[in-house]
Write a protein that holds these residues in place. Sequence first.
Motif, PDB file in Angstrom:
ATOM      1  N   GLY A  15      -6.577   3.517  -0.707  1.00  0.00           N
ATOM      2  CA  GLY A  15      -7.374   3.120  -1.861  1.00  0.00           C
ATOM      3  C   GLY A  15      -8.275   4.215  -2.404  1.00  0.00           C
ATOM      4  O   GLY A  15      -8.766   4.098  -3.526  1.00  0.00           O
ATOM      5  N   TRP A  16      -8.475   5.278  -1.613  1.00  0.00           N
ATOM      6  CA  TRP A  16      -9.348   6.367  -2.091  1.00  0.00           C
ATOM      7  C   TRP A  16      -8.855   6.925  -3.420  1.00  0.00           C
ATOM      8  O   TRP A  16      -9.643   7.343  -4.265  1.00  0.00           O
ATOM      9  N   SER A  17      -7.532   6.926  -3.647  1.00  0.00           N
ATOM     10  CA  SER A  17      -6.987   7.487  -4.886  1.00  0.00           C
ATOM     11  C   SER A  17      -7.280   6.594  -6.085  1.00  0.00           C
ATOM     12  O   SER A  17      -7.215   7.046  -7.232  1.00  0.00           O
ATOM     13  N   ASP A  18      -7.599   5.314  -5.835  1.00  0.00           N
ATOM     14  CA  ASP A  18      -7.894   4.375  -6.914  1.00  0.00           C
ATOM     15  C   ASP A  18      -9.390   4.102  -7.054  1.00  0.00           C
ATOM     16  O   ASP A  18      -9.790   3.334  -7.939  1.00  0.00           O
ATOM     17  N   TYR A  19     -10.206   4.711  -6.191  1.00  0.00           N
ATOM     18  CA  TYR A  19     -11.608   4.308  -6.117  1.00  0.00           C
ATOM     19  C   TYR A  19     -12.377   4.645  -7.391  1.00  0.00           C
ATOM     20  O   TYR A  19     -13.323   3.968  -7.766  1.00  0.00           O
ATOM     21  N   ASN A  74       3.994   4.130  -5.585  1.00  0.00           N
ATOM     22  CA  ASN A  74       3.492   3.421  -6.772  1.00  0.00           C
ATOM     23  C   ASN A  74       3.144   1.957  -6.514  1.00  0.00           C
ATOM     24  O   ASN A  74       2.974   1.186  -7.461  1.00  0.00           O
ATOM     25  N   GLU A  75       3.036   1.568  -5.245  1.00  0.00           N
ATOM     26  CA  GLU A  75       2.633   0.199  -4.917  1.00  0.00           C
ATOM     27  C   GLU A  75       1.112   0.119  -4.907  1.00  0.00           C
ATOM     28  O   GLU A  75       0.442   0.924  -4.253  1.00  0.00           O
ATOM     29  N   SER A  76       0.544  -0.824  -5.607  1.00  0.00           N
ATOM     30  CA  SER A  76      -0.909  -0.944  -5.650  1.00  0.00           C
ATOM     31  C   SER A  76      -1.437  -1.416  -4.295  1.00  0.00           C
ATOM     32  O   SER A  76      -0.700  -1.986  -3.484  1.00  0.00           O
ATOM     33  N   VAL A  81      -1.167  -5.046   0.340  1.00  0.00           N
ATOM     34  CA  VAL A  81      -1.819  -6.008   1.236  1.00  0.00           C
ATOM     35  C   VAL A  81      -1.141  -7.366   1.146  1.00  0.00           C
ATOM     36  O   VAL A  81      -0.933  -8.044   2.171  1.00  0.00           O
ATOM     37  N   ALA A  82      -0.765  -7.785  -0.041  1.00  0.00           N
ATOM     38  CA  ALA A  82      -0.076  -9.076  -0.195  1.00  0.00           C
ATOM     39  C   ALA A  82       1.253  -9.063   0.559  1.00  0.00           C
ATOM     40  O   ALA A  82       1.616 -10.050   1.234  1.00  0.00           O
ATOM     41  N   ARG A  83       1.992  -7.969   0.448  1.00  0.00           N
ATOM     42  CA  ARG A  83       3.285  -7.871   1.132  1.00  0.00           C
ATOM     43  C   ARG A  83       3.116  -7.911   2.643  1.00  0.00           C
ATOM     44  O   ARG A  83       3.835  -8.635   3.347  1.00  0.00           O
TER      45      ARG A  83
END
Length: 329
Positions: A15-19, A74-76, A81-83
């Motif tokens: 998640g650091w890349s999306d923070y 490219n998976e969010s 987490v859902a998967r």
Amino acid sequence: MTKRVFVYEYLSGGGWSDYGDDAAADELLPLGLSMRDAMVADLVRAADCSVSAAVCEPGNTLPAGAVPLRARANESAFDFVARQSALHDLVWLVAPETDGLLARFQRTVGNARWLGCSAEAIELTAGKKATLAHLAAHGVQTPLGFADAPDIARWVVKPDDGAGGVATHVHNRHADALEDQATRTQAGATLTLEPWIEGEALSLSLLCTEQNAEMLSINRQCISIDAHGRLSFDGVQVDAVGRGDPRRHDLAALALQVARAIPGLRGFAGIDLVWHPQHGPVVIEVNPRVTCAYVGLSAALGRNLAAELLADRLHGGSTQERELARADA
């Protein structure tokens, strides 16, 4: 029957890349790694438990006995987490409350698999100002009660849903604090301005069940303020206040008072506070998740806290199951 547990710490899980804030991510990532590894290490030692955990780089290794999992290209973070949630029995997750991240993850996982606080408790405590108002209404002493106190010499401006000491500034004049708040608010930040409470910075680690909130430890927070008023969180001394300290009784009562005011607290949670020399404990914020104080705490207490969390989640926290969990420590 063996339970499959997935551990996801937002930053170390990718998640650091999306923070959205590289400096904040760099500051928080080492803390995230240490929490993840402590959680995983305890789970690996728990009975009837298989452990998987998210990693984001090939060199990002886990404690022995855990299976590393990576998001697809490219998976969010939420899709990942859902998967994995669908492939595991329980999910133990740590993420900042910033921008509603932790609450959104809770809803992604769902109550059936979530190991931790309720969505309602997470959403309340994500907002610092709302948390303090809620606690004050339940008789808990907070900085809001010091707004007009004559001995307040400093003021703090910080993100209302921030993590750690990121973007937190301490001012010697109220006018300067108001100017800082206005400037950053115009730039799009959501901030809170509070009286700076002088005293010893502490935190409480709690084990919350449906029936009780046990104060596991009193920790000392290491905080520094530079010449420009920028606050830094420099770590925590876990279980630093001894059993003979006369403040323990009041702090244990405070922990229970906070838990009763926020009944959705469940599992591991933390309370940040300042012990004021004259007024005693003043609650600064509540963390509805694992905090840095979890690291090393099981060893300090001679207990496997992860095993106890699982026992409460799976068996309703019966005395027999909790004792069995402690025996695994």
